[in-house]
Enzyme design. Structure first.
Site, PDB file in Angstrom:
ATOM      1  NE  ARG A  25      -4.108  -1.848   2.115  1.00 42.46           N
ATOM      2  CZ  ARG A  25      -4.882  -2.310   3.079  1.00 42.46           C
ATOM      3  NH1 ARG A  25      -4.660  -1.946   4.333  1.00 42.46           N
ATOM      4  NH2 ARG A  25      -5.895  -3.119   2.803  1.00 42.46           N
ATOM      5  CD  GLU A  37      -4.961  -7.728  -4.708  1.00 41.47           C
ATOM      6  OE1 GLU A  37      -5.487  -8.806  -4.400  1.00 41.47           O
ATOM      7  OE2 GLU A  37      -5.153  -6.670  -4.057  1.00 41.47           O
ATOM      8  CG  LEU A  80       3.264 -17.918  -1.126  1.00 42.28           C
ATOM      9  CD1 LEU A  80       3.080 -17.449   0.310  1.00 42.28           C
ATOM     10  CD2 LEU A  80       3.700 -16.750  -2.001  1.00 42.28           C
ATOM     11  CE1 TYR A 120     -10.137  -9.255  -4.721  1.00 43.50           C
ATOM     12  CE2 TYR A 120      -8.185 -10.518  -5.355  1.00 43.50           C
ATOM     13  CZ  TYR A 120      -8.778  -9.520  -4.613  1.00 43.50           C
ATOM     14  OH  TYR A 120      -8.018  -8.755  -3.773  1.00 43.50           O
ATOM     15  CG  ASP A 138     -11.866 -10.911  -1.060  1.00 42.34           C
ATOM     16  OD1 ASP A 138     -12.924 -10.290  -0.813  1.00 42.34           O
ATOM     17  OD2 ASP A 138     -10.904 -10.932  -0.278  1.00 42.34           O
ATOM     18  CB  CYS A 192     -17.257  -8.800   8.648  1.00 42.03           C
ATOM     19  SG  CYS A 192     -18.853  -9.589   8.330  1.00 42.03           S
ATOM     20  CB  CYS A 200     -21.386  -6.801  15.438  1.00 40.36           C
ATOM     21  SG  CYS A 200     -21.619  -8.305  14.441  1.00 40.36           S
ATOM     22  CB  CYS A 203     -19.204  -3.642  12.059  1.00 45.74           C
ATOM     23  SG  CYS A 203     -19.567  -3.779  10.291  1.00 45.74           S
TER      24      CYS A 203
END
Length: 341
Positions: A25, A37, A80, A120, A138, A192, A200, A203
DNA sequence: AATTCGGGGTC
DNA sequence: GACCCAGAATT
């Protein structure tokens, strides 16, 4: 899917405050996003981190990936899993170099055409790296959407998947699709949670989530399937001669394709080389998604250096640095190392 | 639509 | 044990 309409704003706000700091990121170039990804397919973030760092250190560009030796690539991927990901990564890199002039394609359709990239991953790269307004659905996203909307459809079925994808497309913020897609996945990965234990209270969809309101988070999402796993008994031969161990390459297709292994056969099996001495070695077990290997091992002192064609003798250094041996054989690593000193 | 592809964390 | 993971390709 009415409740979904309320999602984007609180979700994006939550993501701004709760996004994990992840290496891919910090500088989300198409190459970085792509590599991350692919590694993250069916693989948790924690398992990817070290592989991602080592991979980019050695192969920092699509050109370097296109040119690297396949054995070196497999060594970078060793442990992996899903090794076709690595081979498809290189196929796609060569396509990018040869057909796209070394520039990563910037449309969803062109990205989708590359080997190893499905719906995806194409959506993830297109939205995160290029700002294209396409969903990235996903397993996390399917769970989050099923719960928020109370959808009882089987998320393993393509029809359910495409229904949820369409619903997401209709609410996708055109200005920041990448953040929205990542926020949905982040929510699934950290709040989640599966196994009926979602958090929750933390959330952003708390107020309008159908599963929470109906106290049905334990029943959603609905997911069918689960093929039975078959058990295979195998005998593994740890064959030594003068501080080296025998390895052979696995077939080019199928399970663990092209990786190296200690010779092994369905049990019972005779020793494949002329032996000066035989002894029992450690037992091992390895569980794949669809197969369970129950292994016993035999430690063999070879009578001479002759090996069947294609087999090799590896010393300790070559075993560490050169040959990609899958983790299925990890049970024997210690016993092998001891005898290579 | 179902199977094949790894390996490990989590409950 | 069973479930699941920033799934794709093959059959």
């Amino acid at each position: 899917m009415k409740s979904l309409e309320q999602l984007p704003l609180p979700l994006l706000e939550w993501y701004r405050d709760n996004a994990r700091t992840l290496p891919w990121r910090s500088d989300p170039t198409p190459y970085h996003v792509w590599i991350s990804e692919i590694m993250l397919q069916q693989t948790r973030v924690a398992a990817v981190l070290d592989y991602y760092r080592r991979f980019l250190e050695e192969l920092p560009t699509v050109q370097a990936l296109a040119a690297v030796e396949e054995d070196r690539l497999l060594k970078l991927w060793q442990g992996l899993g899903y090794y076709n990901r690595a081979r498809n990564l290189q196929k796609a890199a060569r396509t990018i170099v040869e057909d796209f002039g070394g520039r990563f394609p910037d449309t969803y359709e062109a990205i989708l055409s590359l080997p190893g990239i499905g719906e995806y991953t194409a959506g993830a790269i297109a939205s995160i790296a290029f700002g294209r307004p396409v969903p990235a659905v996903d397993g996390n996203v399917l769970r989050v959407v099923a719960r928020i909307t109370g959808d009882r459809g089987d998320i393993a079925r393509p029809e359910t998947k495409s229904r949820m994808r369409a619903a997401l497309l209709s609410i996708l913020p055109q200005s920041m699709p990448g953040d929205f897609n990542q926020a949905l996945m982040e929510l699934g990965a950290t709040v989640c949670l599966p196994n009926g234990a979602p958090l929750c209270r933390r959330c952003p969809a708390h107020a309008f989530c159908a599963a929470r309101i109906g106290e049905r988070t334990g029943e959603l999402p609905v997911k069918g399937g689960k093929a039975a796993r078959r058990v295979e008994e195998r005998t593994v031969f740890l064959i030594f001669f003068e501080n080296r161990v025998a390895l052979r390459r696995r077939p080019a297709r199928g399970l663990l394709a092209k990786l190296w292994e200690y010779p092994n056969e369905p049990a019972p099996a005779p020793c494949p080389v002329e032996a000066a001495a035989l002894a029992d070695g450690p037992a091992g077990k390895h569980i794949f998604s669809h197969i369970e290997w129950r292994m016993r091992s035999v430690v063999v002192q070879a009578a001479g250096p002759e090996l069947p064609p294609g087999w090799v003798w590896a010393d300790g250094e070559a075993l560490r640095a050169e040959y990609a041996v899958p983790n299925a054989f990890r049970s024997f690593a210690k016993a092998v190392e001891e005898r290579l000193k």
